[in-house]
Design a protein around this motif. Structure first.
Motif, PDB file in Angstrom:
ATOM      1  N   PHE A 102      15.184  -9.179  10.593  1.00 32.28           N
ATOM      2  CA  PHE A 102      15.181 -10.645  10.520  1.00 32.28           C
ATOM      3  C   PHE A 102      13.784 -11.167  10.882  1.00 32.28           C
ATOM      4  N   GLY A 103      13.193 -11.892   9.969  1.00 36.56           N
ATOM      5  CA  GLY A 103      11.822 -12.381  10.187  1.00 36.56           C
ATOM      6  C   GLY A 103      10.795 -11.543   9.450  1.00 36.56           C
ATOM      7  N   SER A 104      11.216 -10.364   8.974  1.00 33.22           N
ATOM      8  CA  SER A 104      10.292  -9.505   8.220  1.00 33.22           C
ATOM      9  C   SER A 104      10.401  -9.823   6.742  1.00 33.22           C
ATOM     10  N   SER A 105       9.417  -9.368   5.995  1.00 35.28           N
ATOM     11  CA  SER A 105       9.496  -9.515   4.548  1.00 35.28           C
ATOM     12  C   SER A 105       8.557  -8.523   3.893  1.00 35.28           C
ATOM     13  N   GLU A 106       8.505  -8.585   2.588  1.00 37.89           N
ATOM     14  CA  GLU A 106       7.636  -7.676   1.840  1.00 37.89           C
ATOM     15  C   GLU A 106       6.495  -8.456   1.187  1.00 37.89           C
ATOM     16  N   GLU A 107       6.298  -9.693   1.621  1.00 38.08           N
ATOM     17  CA  GLU A 107       5.338 -10.524   0.898  1.00 38.08           C
ATOM     18  C   GLU A 107       3.911  -9.966   0.907  1.00 38.08           C
ATOM     19  N   GLY A 108       3.603  -9.109   1.863  1.00 41.56           N
ATOM     20  CA  GLY A 108       2.237  -8.573   1.919  1.00 41.56           C
ATOM     21  C   GLY A 108       2.090  -7.215   1.246  1.00 41.56           C
ATOM     22  N   ALA A 109       3.154  -6.755   0.590  1.00 42.07           N
ATOM     23  CA  ALA A 109       3.114  -5.403   0.010  1.00 42.07           C
ATOM     24  C   ALA A 109       1.897  -5.230  -0.895  1.00 42.07           C
ATOM     25  N   GLY A 110       1.219  -4.112  -0.735  1.00 43.20           N
ATOM     26  CA  GLY A 110       0.078  -3.813  -1.580  1.00 43.20           C
ATOM     27  C   GLY A 110      -1.228  -4.436  -1.102  1.00 43.20           C
ATOM     28  N   LYS A 111      -1.164  -5.203  -0.011  1.00 42.50           N
ATOM     29  CA  LYS A 111      -2.398  -5.827   0.490  1.00 42.50           C
ATOM     30  C   LYS A 111      -2.776  -5.229   1.849  1.00 42.50           C
ATOM     31  N   THR A 112      -4.059  -5.100   2.053  1.00 42.48           N
ATOM     32  CA  THR A 112      -4.541  -4.539   3.318  1.00 42.48           C
ATOM     33  C   THR A 112      -5.253  -5.611   4.134  1.00 42.48           C
ATOM     34  N   TYR A 141      -1.585  -8.048  14.416  1.00 39.67           N
ATOM     35  CA  TYR A 141      -1.361  -6.714  13.842  1.00 39.67           C
ATOM     36  C   TYR A 141       0.128  -6.530  13.533  1.00 39.67           C
ATOM     37  N   ARG A 142       0.963  -6.813  14.511  1.00 40.89           N
ATOM     38  CA  ARG A 142       2.412  -6.609  14.318  1.00 40.89           C
ATOM     39  C   ARG A 142       2.990  -7.617  13.336  1.00 40.89           C
ATOM     40  N   ILE A 143       2.484  -8.847  13.380  1.00 40.41           N
ATOM     41  CA  ILE A 143       2.988  -9.898  12.490  1.00 40.41           C
ATOM     42  C   ILE A 143       2.715  -9.524  11.025  1.00 40.41           C
ATOM     43  N   TYR A 144       1.497  -9.103  10.743  1.00 38.06           N
ATOM     44  CA  TYR A 144       1.186  -8.722   9.358  1.00 38.06           C
ATOM     45  C   TYR A 144       1.981  -7.499   8.926  1.00 38.06           C
ATOM     46  N   ARG A 145       2.157  -6.573   9.857  1.00 35.63           N
ATOM     47  CA  ARG A 145       2.976  -5.400   9.529  1.00 35.63           C
ATOM     48  C   ARG A 145       4.382  -5.835   9.152  1.00 35.63           C
ATOM     49  N   VAL A 151      -1.905  -2.663   7.596  1.00 31.87           N
ATOM     50  CA  VAL A 151      -2.824  -3.235   8.564  1.00 31.87           C
ATOM     51  C   VAL A 151      -3.687  -2.132   9.170  1.00 31.87           C
ATOM     52  N   VAL A 152      -4.976  -2.392   9.252  1.00 32.38           N
ATOM     53  CA  VAL A 152      -5.895  -1.446   9.870  1.00 32.38           C
ATOM     54  C   VAL A 152      -6.462  -2.107  11.125  1.00 32.38           C
TER      55      VAL A 152
END
Ligand code: ARG
Length: 562
Positions: A102-112, A141-145, A151-152
């Motif tokens: 809950f609160g997670s998503s895949e919207e950043g998939a493929g982006k670093t 870091y955790r939010i973007y993950r 995330v690097v």
């Protein structure tokens, strides 16, 4: 269900796209005004009406829907009140179904996303000032993950500079290996300070220091061994703090890593005619003197912090092909980053616009005795120890029979500090006070953790009876406010990422905790009818999910008992 979108779809406005309506939709200031609110200022002029007239107009054209209790024009606004049971059922199903997700998503998939944060300086104290930086960086870091990005995390170590020559001289003259091993950075700091007092009397020491620094640059074995040892000592100490904070990095490539990567960059700048000689030094000037010139090579040939950052940015782009590269660094370095980004723009790097200085404020301690102003350095590890000890005192009084008190006190003490760092917008300076941060009744980490533990004990105490859930038991104002606070959490996570602002998550979690405590005050759970009890227990569990997920993003643990 996305009720905001649903509402935008039922607003009938000629020539206006639902997405435009949706973008304007906000939560009303006061929960008694409804669940969503549409301000009509923007469209009014298009229809040649006053906002209030348009609001009435819109309301008159809204049909009857099961999910909508009412739509009302109040001045220039349309206030929507959703059917409470529909919303309750929807939110509970979603939150409990998604659980940890809950609160997670895949919207950043493929982006670093590269995040440069904490970036400690070797042989220097890891102090209270780094806490804000480290907490913000680790939370981002955790939010973007959670949003599906790769995330690097980069710890751009401050491991280059003439001070390492001084430190070697100091160590060789006055250092004791065993003692420094024992005392760590404090031991290094003492001999470094001694170097400075001695060098005032005996300036030749500075020449010796320069010679040793040159040896590091030239790769002399003894010099490198000592340099490596200073690094090891510092990182061991810092690592202990990172472990307690749950902070990790994917790269420790620091300043020295770029030693052999600056020349090609400088050569390119030279070739492009961007590098100017001035009194033997080399610098880049900006158009119309937008900023002061960016010095890249000193007249003695030495490179600078900016030179290494320039090489680092290019290296990161080549290595990680980032979508964005964030620099979590205090606002004092504002100019440095403006210059850095501008040089890259002038170099024709379009991705310079993907570099972001995530600036933050300064931390000071309220407690005068520990104040950095009085010249004492406040080691972060000491701050964590003090906070955990104070938390233990409180827990000893509040719940003397709690098992595993030490672990809980650690979670509460450390959590209090992190929350204290992240509760206000990052650009604000923080004056830290142990008592305020540890106040169980304030807007603090322990308050949220305590709310969570209260929920956990409710769930442990109250058995569900049967499967039926009567949503009328959670259809009142206080329940609705709690449900809305929980439902708002995923959007808070998205906004926090968009604005590089973990405080948005901290505020959201606080909203949930406060709404829960209000709900808890007026609702009997254990003694309610079975179906009502079940519905209320589901709401308690959803509250726990939002708090647990939110605090986890901030790096704060949620003990079940406190
Ligand atoms: N070590 C630096 C300092 O303490 C911060 C480094 C930030 N990162 C960077 N790429 N410049 O000021």
């Amino acid at each position: 269900m996305d009720f905001k979108k649903l509402l935008a779809d039922i607003v009938i406005l000629q020539y206006v796209e639902p997405s435009e309506v949706e973008a304007l939709m906000t939560r009303p200031k006061d929960a008694s005004m409804g669940d969503w609110c549409l301000p009509c200022f923007k469209f009014a002029s298009r229809f040649g009406k006053s906002p209030a007239e348009l609001a009435k107009d819109i309301v008159s054209r809204i049909g009857a829907y099961n999910f909508l209790e009412k739509a009302e024009a109040v001045g220039p606004y349309v206030n929507f009140t959703l059917d409470k049971k529909t919303v309750a059922a929807d939110v509970l199903e979603r939150v409990l179904g998604e659980g940890e997700e809950f609160g997670s998503s895949e919207e950043g998939a493929g982006k670093t996303i590269c995040i440069d944060y904490s970036s400690v300086n070797i042989a220097k104290p890891f102090h209270m000032g780094h806490m804000l930086n480290t907490s913000i960086g680790a939370a981002l870091y955790r939010i973007y993950r959670a949003l599906g990005y790769r995330v690097v995390g980069i710890n751009h170590l401050g491991d280059w500079g003439t001070q390492f020559g001084k430190l070697i001289v100091a160590y060789k003259k006055w250092g004791d290996r065993a003692e420094i091993e024992k005392r760590g950075v404090r031991g290094l700091l003492d001999i470094y300070v001694k170097f400075h007092t001695e060098a005032e009397k005996c300036p030749e020491l500075d020449d010796e220091a320069r010679a040793w620094f040159k040896k590091i640059e030239d790769g002399d074995a003894e010099a490198l061994e000592l340099f490596g040892w200073f690094k090891e000592i510092t990182l061991k100490e810092v690592g202990r703090v990172y472990d307690r904070l749950g902070v990790t990095f994917d790269s420790y490539a620091g300043e020295s890593f770029y030693n052999d990567k600056m020349k090609p960059v400088l050569d390119e700048l030279e070739r492009d005619g961007l590098l100017e000689e001035s009194d033997g030094a080399k610098l880049v000037r900006f158009k119309n003197d937008k900023y002061p010139p960016c010095l890249l090579v000193r007249s003695d040939g030495a490179t600078l912090y900016a030179t290494r950052d320039l090489a680092a940015a290019i290296y990161r782009k080549n290595t990680y092909d980032f979508y964005k590269c964030l620099y979590v660094v205090a606002y004092q370095q504002d100019l440095h980053f403006k210059q850095l980004f501008e040089v890259l723009r002038m170099k024709g790097k379009p991705w310079a616009d993907d570099l972001v200085h995530v600036a933050h404020g300064m931390v000071s301690l309220e407690d005068g005795a520990l104040s950095t102003r009085s010249g004492h350095v406040v080691f972060l590890e000491d701050v964590l120890n003090t906070a955990a000890a104070k938390a233990l005192e409180i827990i000893d009084k509040k719940s003397p029979d709690l098992p595993d008190k030490a672990a809980t006190a650690e979670a509460v003490g450390v959590g209090a500090i992190i929350f204290g760092m992240l509760y206000n917008s990052r650009i604000k300076d923080v004056t830290f006070s142990y008592d305020k941060a540890l106040n169980f009744d304030g807007e603090t980490g322990p308050y949220v953790q305590y709310t969570y533990a209260r929920c956990a004990s409710l769930v442990a105490k109250c058995e569900r009876e049967g499967d039926a859930e009567d949503l009328d038991g959670i259809a009142d104002e206080d329940s609705r406010a709690l449900i809305n606070a929980i439902a708002a959490y995923p959007e808070a996570v998205r906004m926090a990422a968009e604005k590089y602002e973990p405080s948005i998550v901290a505020r959201s979690v606080m909203d949930v905790a406060q709404a829960f405590n209000k709900f808890y005050l007026t609702h009997n759970i254990a003694g309610a009818q079975p179906a009502v009890k079940n519905a209320r227990l589901s709401l308690v569990e959803a509250t726990m999910t939002a708090i647990r997920n939110g605090l986890a993003l901030l790096g704060i643990k949620t003990p079940e008992k406190m």
